[in-house]
Design a protein around this motif. Sequence first.
Motif, mmCIF file in Angstrom:
data_model
loop_
_atom_site.group_PDB
_atom_site.id
_atom_site.type_symbol
_atom_site.label_atom_id
_atom_site.label_comp_id
_atom_site.label_asym_id
_atom_site.label_seq_id
_atom_site.Cartn_x
_atom_site.Cartn_y
_atom_site.Cartn_z
ATOM 1 N N UNK A 72 8.097 -7.402 1.018
ATOM 2 C CA UNK A 72 7.080 -8.102 1.755
ATOM 3 C C UNK A 72 6.358 -7.265 2.641
ATOM 4 N N UNK A 73 6.849 -6.258 3.096
ATOM 5 C CA UNK A 73 6.290 -5.040 3.985
ATOM 6 C C UNK A 73 5.427 -4.418 3.019
ATOM 7 N N UNK A 74 5.714 -3.877 1.759
ATOM 8 C CA UNK A 74 4.723 -3.426 1.196
ATOM 9 C C UNK A 74 3.518 -4.120 0.516
ATOM 10 N N UNK A 75 3.939 -5.467 0.202
ATOM 11 C CA UNK A 75 2.786 -6.192 -0.136
ATOM 12 C C UNK A 75 1.575 -6.379 0.836
ATOM 13 N N UNK A 76 2.276 -6.539 2.172
ATOM 14 C CA UNK A 76 1.160 -6.632 3.406
ATOM 15 C C UNK A 76 0.571 -5.287 3.709
ATOM 16 N N UNK A 77 1.218 -4.305 3.382
ATOM 17 C CA UNK A 77 0.545 -2.921 3.764
ATOM 18 C C UNK A 77 -0.449 -2.598 2.542
ATOM 19 N N UNK A 78 -0.580 -3.492 1.754
ATOM 20 C CA UNK A 78 -1.875 -3.339 0.783
ATOM 21 C C UNK A 78 -2.844 -3.664 1.434
ATOM 22 N N UNK A 79 -2.885 -4.575 2.662
ATOM 23 C CA UNK A 79 -3.903 -5.394 2.960
ATOM 24 C C UNK A 79 -4.182 -4.837 4.413
ATOM 25 N N UNK A 80 -2.955 -4.391 5.179
ATOM 26 C CA UNK A 80 -3.083 -4.074 6.417
ATOM 27 C C UNK A 80 -2.729 -2.707 6.764
ATOM 28 N N UNK A 81 -3.226 -2.089 7.822
ATOM 29 C CA UNK A 81 -2.825 -0.618 8.101
ATOM 30 C C UNK A 81 -1.386 -0.589 8.627
ATOM 31 N N UNK A 82 -1.166 -1.549 9.417
ATOM 32 C CA UNK A 82 0.108 -1.605 10.165
ATOM 33 C C UNK A 82 1.002 -3.076 9.949
ATOM 34 N N UNK A 83 1.998 -3.118 10.566
ATOM 35 C CA UNK A 83 2.771 -4.391 10.821
ATOM 36 C C UNK A 83 3.592 -4.376 12.002
#
Length: 279
Positions: A72-83
């Motif tokens: 889920x982190x990897x998927x989010x980081x395709x759109x966002x710079x940071x989490x």
Amino acid sequence: MPKIAVMTDSSADINTQQAEQMNLAVMRFPLMIDGQEYIEETEIKTPEFISRMEQGAVVKTSQAHLGKLIQQWKDLLEEYDEILYIPLSSGLSGSYQSALTASAAFDGRITVVDARFACYPLAWLCQWAQAQIQAGHSCEEIKNKIEEEADLWAALIPEKLEYLKRGGRISAAAAALGNLLKIVPILKVEHGGIDVLGKVRTVKKAYQVGLDAIAQVNDPSDYEWMIVEADMKEEAEDLKRQMEERIGQPVTIHAMGPIIMAHTGPRTLGYGRVKKLKF
């Protein structure tokens, strides 16, 4: 300014629709119900969960599957710079420590925060964090502010001892004695953990003891005031009126999700305060 996603987990008591409205990513926890695993909200909704518990199901919780969290982190980081990831309190679960260890492989793009929060106050904190991101604060600044100053104090009152016994959290003998004597436990949520505040003979008295405890502040306006209810909407509305009369501040009501309810059972009320944070 970097594009930052704010993420929490199932313990924040928000369903899929609420998460979308709040623009929050949520890591969903697994639940073991009579030995079968279900992913909270994805594979079982709260009304069905309550029904299963009322029918006698034995429920256990566990932390998120690490592989699914990382994906889920990897998927989010395709759109966002940071989490900015704000999970369930480290005092209640190993999820924080597991996430912190896993985040080391992401070259500083994931900041894991130990807020020492649970239930809807966690969702409230995530929304506060989103506002700070929009104001230009970094993930590290927000993490430090939360970990140094965030404070949740709440009373948690399960109406029945049966669910605590069923999940192995108290012995059958203790539950039987408690029911015989009509003992109602008052739990407190403080410093990110849950402990016993007291025991009384009636639910009405328990609510009053909890209210006395949460109201012990110098200035009620320094806090947000909340109620979380597990299938107790009418009682929550009554308690809301009592709280607002006592503290002179608005009180919001939110539904309790399965993660905490798995430990206390349906027919549980939690209520308390969250310290307002300011940069």
